[in-house]
Each structure stands twice: as C-alpha cells, then as structure tokens.
Scaffold this active site. Structure first.
Site, PDB file in Angstrom:
ATOM      1  CG  ASP A  47      30.667  56.482  40.444  1.00 18.88           C
ATOM      2  OD1 ASP A  47      30.041  57.358  39.808  1.00 18.88           O
ATOM      3  OD2 ASP A  47      31.459  55.681  39.908  1.00 18.88           O
TER       4      ASP A  47
ATOM      5  CG  ASP B 199      35.843  45.296  43.162  1.00 15.24           C
ATOM      6  OD1 ASP B 199      36.429  44.261  43.547  1.00 15.24           O
ATOM      7  OD2 ASP B 199      36.441  46.333  42.840  1.00 15.24           O
TER       8      ASP B 199
ATOM      9  CB  SER C  51      39.517  53.008  36.656  1.00 11.30           C
ATOM     10  OG  SER C  51      39.049  52.250  37.736  1.00 11.30           O
TER      11      SER C  51
HETATM   12  N1  ARG Z   1      40.676  43.559  38.234  1.00 11.19           N
HETATM   13  C1  ARG Z   1      41.045  43.639  39.593  1.00 11.19           C
HETATM   14  C2  ARG Z   1      40.176  42.746  40.447  1.00 11.19           C
HETATM   15  O1  ARG Z   1      39.157  42.364  40.004  1.00 11.19           O
HETATM   16  C3  ARG Z   1      41.136  45.033  40.130  1.00 11.19           C
HETATM   17  C4  ARG Z   1      40.015  45.952  39.849  1.00 11.19           C
HETATM   18  C5  ARG Z   1      40.305  47.202  40.583  1.00 11.19           C
HETATM   19  N2  ARG Z   1      39.713  48.388  40.132  1.00 11.19           N
HETATM   20  C6  ARG Z   1      40.320  49.352  39.427  1.00 11.19           C
HETATM   21  N3  ARG Z   1      39.733  50.489  39.345  1.00 11.19           N
HETATM   22  N4  ARG Z   1      41.439  49.204  38.818  1.00 11.19           N
HETATM   23  O2  ARG Z   1      40.513  42.420  41.540  1.00 11.19           O
END
Ligand code: ARG
Length: 399
Positions: free
Chosen positions: A16, A126, A177
């Site tokens: 990405d 994020d 992921s």
């Molecule tokens: N849900 C978690 C957070 O918002 C982690 C997200 C991380 N990404 C992943 N690809 N698992 O902090």
C-alpha cells in the site's frame, strides 16, 4: 495544480505505501515524495525498505531509529497510567502512531513539505490517530490519505503498481493483517474475522503455546523508580533492552496473549489478537507497586482516570489538552512509586508473589493479627458510629 507539491509519506515498505508513492505523483500531481520509515522494533530490515522507496520513485528516503523514544516517551507514560483499553489491550499499536506523526511533522517542516501522507484506510483507528496527531502538532500541514480514496482492492492495488513499473515479490501471502513493534503484535483478518474461530497456533510470534511452555515456574523481579521500570532481576537495564528481554522471558511462558472483541472509534467492532508479553506484565507489576506506595484516595482516584487515559490514547488524542492535564496528575502520583515486584511465571500466568519499597506505606504493626498489633481497636467504635450515622437516619424514616 496538484493537491500538494512536496509530500512526506509514512512508509512501511509494504504494497500500500509503495503504491502510494506512485499514486501521489501520477494521480494527485505531487512533485516530490519523501518517504519516512520509523524503526520501532518491528523486526524488518530497514536498509532494503529505504532502497525500495527510492526505487519506487521517492526523491528522498528517510529511516529513523525511534525505538528509544518509543519506549521512554510513549510506552513508559502508558505504563505509569496502567493504560489498558477496554481493560485489556495495552495499546501497543496505538502508542506508535503519535510518535510516527511527530517524526512526519518534523520531517515535513525540515524539508519544507506542504503535506503529509499515510496509507491508512477509512475503516481503522490509525487514520484517526495520524490525522489528529498531525493536526495537533502542525495544523497548517495538509493530510493526504490515498488509500482512503482510491477504492482499489488488494489485487487492483498490486495491478496498479505493476502498470507503473513497481514489482512486488510474491511473498508467501499471509491471510492476516499484522502490525508489529517492540511492544507487541496485533493480528486481525482472515479466519480470525469469525469471532468463534480459535486463533491457529501459527499466528503467534512472541509467545509460546501453553503446551510448549516450561513445566517449571520462573521468577522475575522488576524494579521501578518513579513508576518507570529500570531493572530486571536486580540488574539495571536500558529501556529498549528491558522491553526486549522481558518479552523473551515472559513470552516463553505463554504469557501475553489477548483475544478480544474491541470497539473501534469508527464504530466497528473488530476481533483482535494481541501478543504484548512485556507490556502486560509491566502494567500488572506497576499497578501492584502503586497499591503499596500510594494512599487509598490517590490509588482509587487514579484508577478512575486510567480508563479515560486509555481511551484518549486509543482515540488518537495523545497530543490533546486533556491528555496533558492528566499527565500532570499522573506524574505527580509517580514520585513515590519506586520498589521491586516479584512475579512467578508459569503456563500463561504471571502471578505477583511479592513486592517491596522504601516508600511502602503498608504497616505491619497495624495489619498484623499477632501480639505486635498497635491498632487502637477502641477507636473503631466511634468511627463506625459516625460513619454509619447517615444510613441509620435514613433507615429510621424509610425502613
Ligand atoms: N486494533 C488495534 C488498534 O487500533 C490494532 C490495529 C493494528 N493493525 C493490524 N493490522 N492488526 O490499535
């Protein structure tokens, strides 16, 4: 006229963010893309990532080792706050975002960029953390999020990149992921999207399964000074090494796995698997030391704020005035939180079995049931008369 002239792009080396370089230039008329990859202990080799950005059209490719700052300035305050989102997630991913945002803003200012870009999609937390943190640090900088707008599937993204001369090594593709750094692993998607499905053993990288964990318990002693962990088993150790070593020690006993349904800020419920061995144990031990060294009212009042503090971090408000105000309170409380906590690690459990501190306000002479007891038992009677008075008055009328 494009959307921006010079852009600093948060870069991971993945599909990405690599396609973002091309997309920003081809579709949004950006002239110069400067990539920035932060080393937060994700375990990737940074030199190939640096080279890949240049090969993919970046004008400049920055790599910043931010591990020390990550632990000192982001993880340690979170430990002092005993920050666990929804009482479980120690925010290993969330804590990295405000730091990356700060590095991006610093680079943008240094290179005179008019925008910052990131590769987050429109469904996650994020994007919120990046956008809000960048805006807090420099409200004048534009924020570009190509992946939030380009509406391409994974396959289409790869095809788009290949049409523009990018090549992506066919990695053994993982259905998950992943987000990894020093503090932990976050694992989602693939078969884990069914909340009823048990995570297959191969998703875990930092912790042993209970079946393979040692059959003998192991003790570890963690020493804190002013609420900050400074030594393991009596040996002073620098912050990054402390996290790395504790991850090893704790992880081999199968401690630090979390499987939860979590409420994202954007309203979606997601199923997340985390591995955060050191961080969980540090919070556990730190909280115990607070119980030994802080007064009842400070301890209990702080517990209430910890929930808010965790939500602020999760929701992207690291650089907010409320967070700064709570930091003031928390830092004041931490002055006395020095001492050592002893934990027994065994088959997925980290049990606290001892704690000591020069600032301990535990009084043996008051607590004991032995002959040394100094507590004035008679005084309890008057206290209870007054304490219970409102309840008796109410009862008289309403019973
Ligand atoms: N849900 C978690 C957070 O918002 C982690 C997200 C991380 N990404 C992943 N690809 N698992 O902090």
């Amino acid at each position: 006229m494009g959307r921006a002239t010079k852009v600093v792009l948060a870069y991971s080396g993945g599909v990405d963010t690599t396609v973002c370089i091309t997309y920003l230039k081809q579709e949004w008329g950006v002239q110069d893309v400067i990539t920035l990859a932060a080393d937060l202990g994700q375990g990737d080799e940074l030199e190939p990532i640096r080279a890949k950005a240049l090969k993919s059209g970046a004008l400049e490719s920055l790599v910043v080792d931010a591990k020390e700052s990550f632990v000192r300035e982001y993880a340690f305050p979170a430990i002092q706050a005993n920050a666990l989102y929804e009482n479980r997630y120690p925010l290993s991913t969330a804590l990295a975002r405000p730091l990356i945002a700060k590095l991006l803003v610093e680079a943008a200012e240094k290179y005179g960029a008019d925008a910052i870009a990131h590769g987050c999609t429109g469904k996650g937390n994020d994007q919120v953390r990046f956008d809000v943190s960048i805006g807090a640090l420099n409200p004048k900088i534009k924020i570009l999020a190509p992946a939030r707008e380009w509406k391409m599937s994974r396959e289409e993204t790869i095809a788009y990149g290949e049409r523009h001369g990018l090549s992506f090594p066919v990695k053994k593709s993982s259905p998950y992921s992943l987000d990894r750094n020093l503090l932990g692993m976050a694992i989602e998607a693939g078969p884990l999207e069914d909340p009823w499905v048990e995570p297959p053993e191969d998703v875990f990288q930092m912790t042993k399964s209970l079946v393979d964990a040692p059959n003998e318990p192991e003790y570890v002693e963690i020493t804190f000074e002013g609420g900050i962990p400074v030594a393991l088993n009596g040996n002073a150790i620098d912050p990054v090494q402390l996290i790395l070593q504790l991850n090893q020690i704790v992880g081999r006993h199968g401690i630090g796995r979390i499987d939860m349904i979590e409420n994202r800020l954007v309203g979606i419920k997601s199923r997340e698997i985390y591995e955060t061995p050191a961080l969980l144990v540090l919070i556990h031990a730190h909280r115990d030391l607070e119980s030994l060294t802080l007064t009842r009212d400070v301890t209990q009042y702080k517990r209430g704020l910890e929930e808010t503090y965790s939500q602020l971090i999760y929701n992207g408000l690291w650089y907010s005035p409320l967070k700064a105000a709570l930091d003031g309170f928390i830092q004041e409380t931490q002055k006395q939180v020095s001492g050592t906590v002893r934990l027994k690690l065994f088959k997925g459990n980290a049990n606290i079995v001892g704690r000591k501190s020069e600032n301990s306000i535990y009084s043996h002479d008051l607590a004991t049931y032995g002959a040394e007891d100094t507590f004035d038992h008679k005084a309890a009677e008057g206290f209870i008369y007054v304490w219970g008075l409102p309840t008796r008055l109410w009862s008289d009328k309403n019973r």
